[in-house]
Design an enzyme around this catalytic site. Structure first.
Site, short mmCIF file in Angstrom:
data_model
loop_
_atom_site.label_atom_id
_atom_site.label_comp_id
_atom_site.label_asym_id
_atom_site.label_seq_id
_atom_site.Cartn_x
_atom_site.Cartn_y
_atom_site.Cartn_z
N THR A 1 -85.45 13.10 -46.91
CA THR A 1 -84.62 14.05 -46.48
C THR A 1 -84.36 15.14 -47.84
OG1 THR A 1 -83.92 12.90 -44.61
CG2 THR A 1 -82.52 14.87 -45.40
N LYS B 1 -85.01 18.63 -39.74
CA LYS B 1 -84.33 17.13 -39.95
C LYS B 1 -82.68 17.56 -40.48
CE LYS B 1 -83.63 12.80 -41.23
NZ LYS B 1 -84.19 11.95 -42.13
N LYS C 1 -74.92 12.63 -49.38
CA LYS C 1 -76.07 13.47 -49.98
C LYS C 1 -76.23 14.61 -48.69
CE LYS C 1 -80.34 11.64 -49.47
NZ LYS C 1 -81.19 12.37 -48.55
#
Lengths: 309, 309
Positions: free
Chosen positions: A107, A183, A251
């Site tokens: 990702t 995503k 993150k």
């Protein structure tokens, strides 16, 4: 379809899997089961060797893993690790066959995906932006969801290996970055829903409600979410062993707020959720399960949640 | 079970329904279908008369509706309206039979539910705290979910009427306030999920993604929620005619933050979501559909969402 790749007949091509954590290892197993030769690499000592015991080849570096491979799948945590796998010391980019495809599963921000793709594609090789949805169990079953984008050539070359690893393959565009953007929209929602589930369960405890009953009612009501169903059992059991760690959403929501700030777009709800993951990490729970956000509320307010410390 | 109530045999007792909006009217229809005599009241002119045309009795006030009723169901918006129905001019409390039960369906703070119940119960009458989940269609089908709490006597007396109106009846405790608290936990999640869905879809538009595709991917991924599935079609169609208005979550998340503040409990994620509903109301969209939060992001950022103004 690439001439060197034939899946499903015991003569499938070689696929390299770089990064053999719980996701990468499961994906390598799915590829072996589908008849692919698999070369695996992981920087942690002994990990690639355990893949060799299952029929794969233990590679000594990303470059070594990629040497004979038509498809190189990178299953690492973020853009920096992906860049190191490709272009760092013993990186795989130069070792890849001239028409091989690199499948990037981390990702990351769409800009990073675009820039890694452009750098690899300049050498004639192919890049597929392919972040995933689904945990370790689905990786091992070969039933992951991939949110993929890239050139027709990248899709064509990667397709047999993707078929072995995925249950659902979305084709979301013809350039790298689009898969990454889809995503990140998913991660915005997923992160907010985890933080909301933790806030709601801790609030319910403060109100004196039976938490098992709350789970029962909410999962049959309009307040339900995929994450509520998936994460609240960790709170009910007081089990904070990491299935997915707090740091993952530090993150991922961090990427969301960076993207949004760069394009001058406000995301106040995602921003509030990010602060809760940051608080939980600051309190020393960064490597624990992300349902630990509930434990943080519990600590702050002195609640007697299961497994509360 | 109350001796005056017999459902399902064409001789069911009389139930009063006070508040004949889209929810109350559907509930009254479900009661008529199940063989109850129904007396209906609504302050808007002509509304009770339309129930009379369907076989009910048009009542002139809450007191008039409650006169012959074993069960009085209040389907109004909030605690203040519920208090007025009970204890205001022409209120129903004194008109109710001495052993009748009042079923309160409005979403309200648990403290308000407890205090209304105590005041009514002081006269020997019964109070059921019974907020609902499910929209107008399920009200008309008789398949609502009710999150109910109250005394055994209140449940027993209300049960036949509840059976006609609900698909799922949760018994969440033996005192008023517990049903309300469960409902507020649900509303915390529902409100956050609507705001997150709107933020995510507007963010996706800013990132240049195909919104129909985003809906397709998210509803099959870990970012999904009940509210995402239910509200995002409004955004895709640009249809902001109110199925549930922005003001509902200004109220309900307002109750959540008030409850939390009163008990010294932080709810930063719900707080951020409330601010988005307030901003949307401030921009003049308070009576529009709650998916209008997406339209607010669209206005702010100059996005070309469907139906954007």
């Amino acid at each position: 379809m690439g001439s060197t790749i034939m899946a499903g007949d015991g003569m499938a091509g070689t696929t390299a899997v770089i990064g053999l954590g719980s996701m990468g290892h499961g994906m390598a197993q799915s590829l072996l089961r589908a008849g692919f030769a698999v070369a695996g690499y992981d920087p942690a000592p002994g990990v690639a060797e355990s893949l060799a015991a299952e029929g794969g080849r233990a590679a000594a570096s990303p470059a070594d893993a990629a040497r004979d491979a038509a498809v190189v799948v990178a299953v690492v945590v973020n853009a920096d690790q992906t860049e190191a796998v490709l272009f760092g010391p013993d990186g795989c980019a130069d070792a890849m066959a001239p028409d091989a495809v690199f499948v990037s599963c981390a990702t990351m921000a769409p800009d990073r995906a675009r820039s890694l793709a452009a750098r690899l594609e300049a050498s004639g090789r192919h890049y597929l932006d392919a972040p995933m949805s689904g945990g370790a169990a689905r990786a091992a079953e070969g039933s992951l969801t991939m949110l993929a984008s890239g050139s027709a050539a990248a899709f064509a070359r990667a397709e047999p290996a993707l078929a072995a690893m995925t249950g659902t393959l979305y084709r979301l565009g013809d350039t790298a970055g689009q898969g990454a953007a889809f995503k990140m929209v998913n991660q915005l929602l997923a992160g907010v829903h985890i933080a909301a589930a933790c806030e709601a369960m801790a609030f319910a405890k403060r109100e004196g409600l039976d938490l098992g009953r709350v789970f029962d009612v909410i999962t049959r009501s309009a307040g339900n979410s995929w994450m509520f169903e998936n994460r609240v059992p960790h709170i009910l059991e007081g089990d904070y062993a990491p299935k997915s760690a707090v740091e993952i959403f530090v993150k991922d929501l961090g990427i969301v707020v960076d993207m949004a700030r760069a394009s001058r777009f406000p995301v106040p709800v995602a921003g509030a959720a990010l602060q809760m993951f940051l608080m939980t990490a600051a309190a020393g729970m960064g490597r624990d399960d992300d349902a630990s956000v509930a434990r943080l509320y519990g600590r702050i307010a002195g609640l007697d949640l299961p497994g509360q410390d």
